[in-house]
Design an enzyme around this catalytic site. Structure first.
Site, PDB file in Angstrom:
ATOM      1  CB  ALA A 320     -29.133 -10.656 -43.790  1.00 29.11           C
ATOM      2  CG  HIS A 444     -45.899 -28.417 -20.900  1.00 29.76           C
ATOM      3  ND1 HIS A 444     -44.800 -29.155 -21.288  1.00 29.76           N
ATOM      4  CD2 HIS A 444     -46.949 -29.273 -20.815  1.00 29.76           C
ATOM      5  CE1 HIS A 444     -45.177 -30.423 -21.420  1.00 29.76           C
ATOM      6  NE2 HIS A 444     -46.476 -30.524 -21.143  1.00 29.76           N
TER       7      HIS A 444
END
Ligand code: NAI
Length: 465
Positions: A320, A444
């Site tokens: 797509a 993080h």
């Protein structure tokens, strides 16, 4: 025949390729008509492909998690039961929301939608046939074919639309099959096989080749094979299906040199072919190649001036997002003279669990092309976020040029691989090196740190493994 209307551009097909091209063209100032034979806009992807399959993948994965993973998080649930009609109903609602969204976007951008089968009568002229309506003719300076693809079938396998069907039927089985046999271990087979396995079916995948996911990096596909087998999906590789026979609600599947297999439903997922039937291609002299794909030049123009084609009907992967980007580039080239699709940076994603995503060169293709490369691998087992999610299966694999360090390919099997791959697409598009990516600050704890670490591994050494 009703009175003809004239547009700058007539787009045939309102899938992701066609509808996006129509919007972009309207934004660039063209008067646009978009014809689709279905009343709902959005094409295969929105109606019977990407979107409904992802809705079912999400629902079935939640069902599996409640049954199998909640206890690991210290959550005790009572007996969990499946309400399949409600699950299918939710899928229909998700699809409806998106298809109505496309209709809204057409309105906003002043695009005229036509419903009916389009046939090109001559360059600049298209005839529309819709049931119960008079034939209609529209005229346009340019015509863009974006009719997508249809499921391929096998000799001896009669698609009865019930017991033996394609992905369209497999998105709406009225009950969980006892035994679902999937023919073809590609994207569709593995995604929809996963859905019904999670909901309780026995699933057997028959694959002609000696591996699954052809075209994907072999090391990642091998890992995927291990994971899917652990999930209980059965595979029979090197198996050539020669025919199916339906007797009431049972199907017998015959395979070359092997015992026949019995199932109550069969999903045929052996690829797709360009959808060019009844478009009038031959009459106007548009060339198709031996695979049925419309031949286009770098501007997506066919051999017939003023007629263009994009997406699944032309060369390249049937995805797509590839169709969307070609749609945009095609109309940009028409209006501004410039447009761009980087075929080296088209991601591919299988939305199984774990997800599998890749972009750029595989290790096999680098070897084949004689390109020297370095490889960096980082397992999700060593990623803090994956551990906290309880989703540690898989790894990130980065391939970089041995001399220049430029990233050539990234392959991921693991949690949210489909989202993580975007960073790798950006890296390849902007010509980043594995050192560049390894030096970028990644939040993080995130899954994206696994990509950073795999880049560090390709460049020098990972820090956390
Ligand atoms: P595919 O080309 O990905 O896989 C078809 C599989 O069928 C191959 O492994 C092939 O070796 C096998 N096969 C062929 N003939 C066979 C036979 N006689 N017996 C047993 N196996 C046989 O095709 P699939 O899965 O049908 O998908 C069609 C297209 O749709 C693909 O181009 C895919 O990229 C696209 N797609 C993409 C998705 C995504 O991006 N997540 C999801 C679904 C489809």
């Amino acid at each position: 025949m009703t009175a003809k209307k004239k547009y700058d551009l007539i787009v045939i097909g309102a899938g992701p390729g066609g509808y996006v091209a129509a919007i972009k063209a309207a934004q660039l100032g063209l008067s646009v008509a978009c014809i689709d034979k279905d009343k709902e806009l959005g094409g295969t992807c929105l109606r019977v492909g990407c979107i409904p399959s992802k809705a079912l993948l999400e629902s079935s994965e939640l069902y599996r998690e409640v049954n199998e993973s909640f206890e690991n998080h210290g959550i005790k649930s009572g007996k969990v039961t499946l309400d399949l009609p409600a699950m299918l109903d939710r899928k229909v609602k998700v699809v409806g929301q998106l298809t109505r969204g496309v209709a809204g976007l057409f309105k906003k951008n002043g695009i005229t939608a036509y419903h009916g089968q389009a046939r090109i009568v001559e360059p600049g002229r298209v005839e529309i046939t819709a049931q119960g309506k008079k034939k209609e003719r529209v005229e346009g300076d340019r015509i863009l074919i974006a009719t997508g693809s249809v499921s391929a079938t096998l000799p001896g396998v009669d698609l009865d639309g019930d017991r033996v069907g394609t992905s369209t039927e497999a998105l709406s089985y009225p009950e969980v099959p006892k035994h679902l046999v999937v023919i073809g271990a590609g994207y569709i087979g593995l995604e929809l096989g996963s859905v019904w396995k999670r909901l309780g079916a026995k699933v057997t995948v028959l694959e002609f080749l000696d591996r699954i996911l052809p075209g994907m990096d072999a090391e990642i596909a091998k890992e995927a094979y291990k994971v899917f087998r652990k999930q209980g999906i059965e595979f029979s590789l090197k198996t050539k299906v020669t025919g199916t026979t339906v007797k009431r609600s049972k199907v017998t599947i015959d395979c070359e040199g092997k015992d026949p297999i019995e199932a109550d439903r069969v999903l045929v997922a052996v690829g797709r072919k360009p959808n060019t039937e009844d478009l009038g291609l031959e009459e106007v002299g548009i060339e198709v190649d031996n695979r049925g794909q419309i031949v286009v030049d770098d501007n997506f123009e066919t051999g017939v001036k003023g007629i263009f084609a994009i997406g699944d009907v032309i060369r390249g992967p049937m995805l797509a997002h590839k169709a969307e980007d070609e749609g945009v580039a095609c109309v940009e080239k028409m209006v501004t003279g410039y447009g761009h699709v980087n075929y080296d940076a088209i991601p591919g994603v299988a939305y199984t669990h774990p997800e599998i995503a890749s972009v750029g060169k595989t290790e096999e293709s680098l070897k084949e092309d004689g390109i020297s490369y370095k490889k960096g691998i980082f397992p999700f087992m060593a990623n803090g976020r994956a551990l906290s999610l309880g989703d540690t299966e898989g790894k990130v694999k980065v391939l970089a040029h041995a001399q220049t360090d430029r990233i050539l390919g990234v392959h991921i099997i693991g949690p949210r691989a489909g989202d993580l791959i975007s960073e790798a697409v950006t890296a390849i598009e902007f010509g980043a090196s594995s050192e560049d990516m390894g030096r970028l600050v990644h939040a993080h704890p995130t899954l994206s740190e696994a990509l950073k670490e795999a880049c560090l591994a390709a460049w020098d050494r990972p820090l956390n493994f």
